[in-house]
Design a protein around this motif. Structure first.
Motif, PDB file in Angstrom:
ATOM      1  N   GLY A 111     -44.753 -29.085  -3.423  1.00  0.00           N
ATOM      2  CA  GLY A 111     -44.437 -29.963  -2.304  1.00  0.00           C
ATOM      3  C   GLY A 111     -42.955 -30.047  -2.005  1.00  0.00           C
ATOM      4  N   SER A 112     -42.643 -30.735  -0.915  1.00  0.00           N
ATOM      5  CA  SER A 112     -41.258 -30.840  -0.445  1.00  0.00           C
ATOM      6  C   SER A 112     -40.394 -31.770  -1.280  1.00  0.00           C
ATOM      7  CB  SER A 112     -41.254 -31.322   1.014  1.00  0.00           C
ATOM      8  OG  SER A 112     -41.895 -32.589   1.110  1.00  0.00           O
ATOM      9  N   TRP A 113     -40.994 -32.568  -2.166  1.00  0.00           N
ATOM     10  CA  TRP A 113     -40.233 -33.528  -2.965  1.00  0.00           C
ATOM     11  C   TRP A 113     -39.140 -32.866  -3.793  1.00  0.00           C
ATOM     12  CZ3 TRP A 113     -40.042 -33.179  -8.289  1.00  0.00           C
ATOM     13  CH2 TRP A 113     -40.957 -32.303  -8.876  1.00  0.00           C
ATOM     14  N   LYS A 114     -39.337 -31.582  -4.166  1.00  0.00           N
ATOM     15  CA  LYS A 114     -38.378 -30.887  -5.021  1.00  0.00           C
ATOM     16  C   LYS A 114     -37.012 -30.742  -4.353  1.00  0.00           C
ATOM     17  CE  LYS A 114     -42.071 -28.045  -7.045  1.00  0.00           C
ATOM     18  NZ  LYS A 114     -42.583 -26.662  -7.233  1.00  0.00           N
ATOM     19  N   GLN A 115     -36.987 -30.744  -3.016  1.00  0.00           N
ATOM     20  CA  GLN A 115     -35.744 -30.542  -2.281  1.00  0.00           C
ATOM     21  C   GLN A 115     -34.816 -31.751  -2.369  1.00  0.00           C
ATOM     22  OE1 GLN A 115     -36.935 -29.502   1.696  1.00  0.00           O
ATOM     23  NE2 GLN A 115     -38.354 -27.914   0.984  1.00  0.00           N
ATOM     24  N   SER A 116     -35.344 -32.891  -2.805  1.00  0.00           N
ATOM     25  CA  SER A 116     -34.528 -34.113  -2.885  1.00  0.00           C
ATOM     26  C   SER A 116     -34.786 -34.831  -4.204  1.00  0.00           C
ATOM     27  CB  SER A 116     -34.839 -35.036  -1.705  1.00  0.00           C
ATOM     28  OG  SER A 116     -36.237 -35.307  -1.636  1.00  0.00           O
ATOM     29  N   ALA A 117     -34.828 -34.046  -5.290  1.00  0.00           N
ATOM     30  CA  ALA A 117     -35.129 -34.606  -6.605  1.00  0.00           C
ATOM     31  C   ALA A 117     -34.132 -34.106  -7.645  1.00  0.00           C
ATOM     32  CB  ALA A 117     -36.546 -34.241  -7.021  1.00  0.00           C
ATOM     33  N   ALA A 118     -33.961 -34.903  -8.688  1.00  0.00           N
ATOM     34  CA  ALA A 118     -33.085 -34.535  -9.802  1.00  0.00           C
ATOM     35  C   ALA A 118     -33.679 -35.098 -11.089  1.00  0.00           C
ATOM     36  CB  ALA A 118     -31.678 -35.076  -9.583  1.00  0.00           C
ATOM     37  N   ASP A 119     -33.235 -34.530 -12.238  1.00  0.00           N
ATOM     38  CA  ASP A 119     -33.674 -35.007 -13.562  1.00  0.00           C
ATOM     39  C   ASP A 119     -35.203 -35.029 -13.662  1.00  0.00           C
ATOM     40  OD1 ASP A 119     -30.971 -35.387 -14.095  1.00  0.00           O
ATOM     41  OD2 ASP A 119     -31.024 -37.493 -13.509  1.00  0.00           O
ATOM     42  N   ILE A 120     -35.821 -33.904 -13.367  1.00  0.00           N
ATOM     43  CA  ILE A 120     -37.283 -33.806 -13.327  1.00  0.00           C
ATOM     44  C   ILE A 120     -37.853 -33.586 -14.727  1.00  0.00           C
ATOM     45  CG2 ILE A 120     -39.216 -32.474 -12.407  1.00  0.00           C
ATOM     46  CD1 ILE A 120     -37.262 -31.610 -10.122  1.00  0.00           C
ATOM     47  N   THR A 121     -38.867 -34.371 -15.086  1.00  0.00           N
ATOM     48  CA  THR A 121     -39.636 -34.137 -16.309  1.00  0.00           C
ATOM     49  C   THR A 121     -41.120 -34.236 -15.959  1.00  0.00           C
ATOM     50  OG1 THR A 121     -39.639 -36.477 -16.989  1.00  0.00           O
ATOM     51  CG2 THR A 121     -37.832 -35.097 -17.781  1.00  0.00           C
ATOM     52  N   TYR A 122     -41.919 -33.427 -16.665  1.00  0.00           N
ATOM     53  CA  TYR A 122     -43.359 -33.425 -16.399  1.00  0.00           C
ATOM     54  C   TYR A 122     -44.084 -33.144 -17.695  1.00  0.00           C
ATOM     55  CZ  TYR A 122     -47.811 -32.318 -14.082  1.00  0.00           C
ATOM     56  OH  TYR A 122     -49.125 -32.312 -13.680  1.00  0.00           O
ATOM     57  N   SER A 123     -44.826 -34.130 -18.190  1.00  0.00           N
ATOM     58  CA  SER A 123     -45.550 -33.989 -19.441  1.00  0.00           C
ATOM     59  C   SER A 123     -46.749 -34.919 -19.446  1.00  0.00           C
ATOM     60  CB  SER A 123     -44.635 -34.304 -20.636  1.00  0.00           C
ATOM     61  OG  SER A 123     -45.330 -34.162 -21.852  1.00  0.00           O
ATOM     62  N   GLY A 124     -47.869 -34.430 -19.978  1.00  0.00           N
ATOM     63  CA  GLY A 124     -49.056 -35.255 -20.046  1.00  0.00           C
ATOM     64  C   GLY A 124     -49.583 -35.680 -18.692  1.00  0.00           C
ATOM     65  N   GLY A 125     -49.282 -34.870 -17.651  1.00  0.00           N
ATOM     66  CA  GLY A 125     -49.737 -35.198 -16.305  1.00  0.00           C
ATOM     67  C   GLY A 125     -48.898 -36.240 -15.594  1.00  0.00           C
ATOM     68  N   ILE A 126     -47.786 -36.686 -16.223  1.00  0.00           N
ATOM     69  CA  ILE A 126     -46.902 -37.686 -15.609  1.00  0.00           C
ATOM     70  C   ILE A 126     -45.626 -36.994 -15.133  1.00  0.00           C
ATOM     71  CG2 ILE A 126     -45.626 -39.835 -15.919  1.00  0.00           C
ATOM     72  CD1 ILE A 126     -48.631 -40.186 -16.095  1.00  0.00           C
ATOM     73  N   LEU A 127     -45.367 -37.066 -13.838  1.00  0.00           N
ATOM     74  CA  LEU A 127     -44.164 -36.496 -13.237  1.00  0.00           C
ATOM     75  C   LEU A 127     -43.131 -37.598 -13.034  1.00  0.00           C
ATOM     76  CD1 LEU A 127     -42.658 -34.134 -11.809  1.00  0.00           C
ATOM     77  CD2 LEU A 127     -43.817 -34.833  -9.696  1.00  0.00           C
ATOM     78  N   LYS A 128     -41.931 -37.380 -13.571  1.00  0.00           N
ATOM     79  CA  LYS A 128     -40.835 -38.333 -13.414  1.00  0.00           C
ATOM     80  C   LYS A 128     -39.626 -37.627 -12.819  1.00  0.00           C
ATOM     81  CE  LYS A 128     -42.171 -41.123 -17.452  1.00  0.00           C
ATOM     82  NZ  LYS A 128     -41.708 -41.698 -18.742  1.00  0.00           N
ATOM     83  N   ALA A 129     -38.900 -38.328 -11.962  1.00  0.00           N
ATOM     84  CA  ALA A 129     -37.697 -37.749 -11.358  1.00  0.00           C
ATOM     85  C   ALA A 129     -36.889 -38.844 -10.685  1.00  0.00           C
ATOM     86  CB  ALA A 129     -38.065 -36.667 -10.342  1.00  0.00           C
ATOM     87  N   ARG A 130     -35.653 -38.507 -10.365  1.00  0.00           N
ATOM     88  CA  ARG A 130     -34.856 -39.367  -9.476  1.00  0.00           C
ATOM     89  C   ARG A 130     -34.963 -38.769  -8.080  1.00  0.00           C
ATOM     90  NH1 ARG A 130     -29.426 -40.141  -9.955  1.00  0.00           N
ATOM     91  NH2 ARG A 130     -29.136 -38.111 -10.914  1.00  0.00           N
ATOM     92  N   LEU A 131     -35.403 -39.577  -7.135  1.00  0.00           N
ATOM     93  CA  LEU A 131     -35.594 -39.120  -5.761  1.00  0.00           C
ATOM     94  C   LEU A 131     -34.554 -39.740  -4.841  1.00  0.00           C
ATOM     95  CD1 LEU A 131     -39.497 -39.348  -5.453  1.00  0.00           C
ATOM     96  CD2 LEU A 131     -38.107 -37.391  -6.173  1.00  0.00           C
ATOM     97  N   ARG A 132     -34.063 -38.941  -3.892  1.00  0.00           N
ATOM     98  CA  ARG A 132     -33.067 -39.431  -2.939  1.00  0.00           C
ATOM     99  C   ARG A 132     -33.750 -40.222  -1.830  1.00  0.00           C
ATOM    100  NH1 ARG A 132     -30.358 -34.868  -2.078  1.00  0.00           N
ATOM    101  NH2 ARG A 132     -31.536 -34.326  -0.209  1.00  0.00           N
ATOM    102  N   THR A 133     -33.209 -41.374  -1.530  1.00  0.00           N
ATOM    103  CA  THR A 133     -33.761 -42.224  -0.476  1.00  0.00           C
ATOM    104  C   THR A 133     -33.139 -41.860   0.875  1.00  0.00           C
ATOM    105  OG1 THR A 133     -32.068 -43.931  -0.774  1.00  0.00           O
ATOM    106  CG2 THR A 133     -34.064 -44.105  -2.136  1.00  0.00           C
TER     107      THR A 133
END
Length: 214
Positions: free
Chosen positions: A164-186
């Motif tokens: 998805g397009s979320w990657k274009q405005s995300a930083a510090d991405i982690t993904y484990s156990g089906g849980i996606l975490k990131a800092r998203l730009r507002t």
């Protein structure tokens, strides 16, 4: 589609191989001459027959025997006695000792396993030697749940995250156990911590600092 008797997987070089066969990827020729290519595969097959299947079972085993097809050993049971155990492992399977018996361990999913050897998975940590683009192997380790989907990026594990397009405005991405975490730009340019439970096949968007399933 051609077939040979080898155990390997290397889509980077135009073939995907499993125990008993090699499948040439259509439209992608090996970069080496056919003779050299076969020699590489034969050498790899020989190395696979000497690599003992991985897992924590080794911590409570003795008199281990491995002929490339059958794994046998004396395994210590819960009472401290030694039990004869044997199993015929599949490609890159990993085992633990379950009261004197071999027990298959579930592994994280994904394409990484096609280009891996010496796989070991214990207490949420996956270890393996992963094939690089140049054909060499590199030790790689990652904390991963069995529900995670991983890939091999030139000898290193990487979690396959939802698209998805979320990657274009995300930083510090982690993904484990089906849980996606990131800092998203507002919308105002600030960064906001966000998380969502999503499968690797999901498609997400960043809506003003929040994950949204599309």
């Amino acid at each position: 589609m051609a077939s040979q008797n080898v155990s390997l997987g290397c889509p980077e070089f135009g073939f995907s191989a499993y125990p008993g066969k090699v499948e040439i990827i259509p439209g992608f020729l090996p970069p080496l001459g056919l003779g050299s290519w076969k020699n590489i595969l034969n050498k790899y097959q020989e190395s696979m027959t000497t690599t003992v299947p991985g897992g924590s079972w080794k911590n409570s085993a003795k008199e281990v025997k491995w002929d490339g097809k059958e794994l046998s050993a004396l395994l210590r049971d819960c009472r401290g006695a030694w039990q004869k155990a044997a199993i015929r492992p599949g490609f890159n399977e990993c085992f633990e000792n379950n009261d004197g018996k071999f027990k298959k361990v579930a592994l994280p999913g994904g394409s990484w396993i096609k280009t891996a050897k010496d796989v070991h998975y214990d207490q949420g940590t996956l270890h393996a030697n992963l094939r690089k683009i140049n054909g060499q192997y590199q030790k790689s380790t990652i904390k991963a749940d069995v529900s995670d989907v991983l890939e091999n990026i030139n000898g290193s594990f990487r979690a396959q995250v939802p698209g998805g397009s979320w990657k274009q405005s995300a930083a510090d991405i982690t993904y484990s156990g089906g849980i996606l975490k990131a800092r998203l730009r507002t919308r105002n340019g600030q960064w906001k911590s966000a998380e969502i439970k999503a499968s690797p096949n999901s498609t997400l968007a960043n809506i003003d600092g929040e994950f949204k399933i599309q």
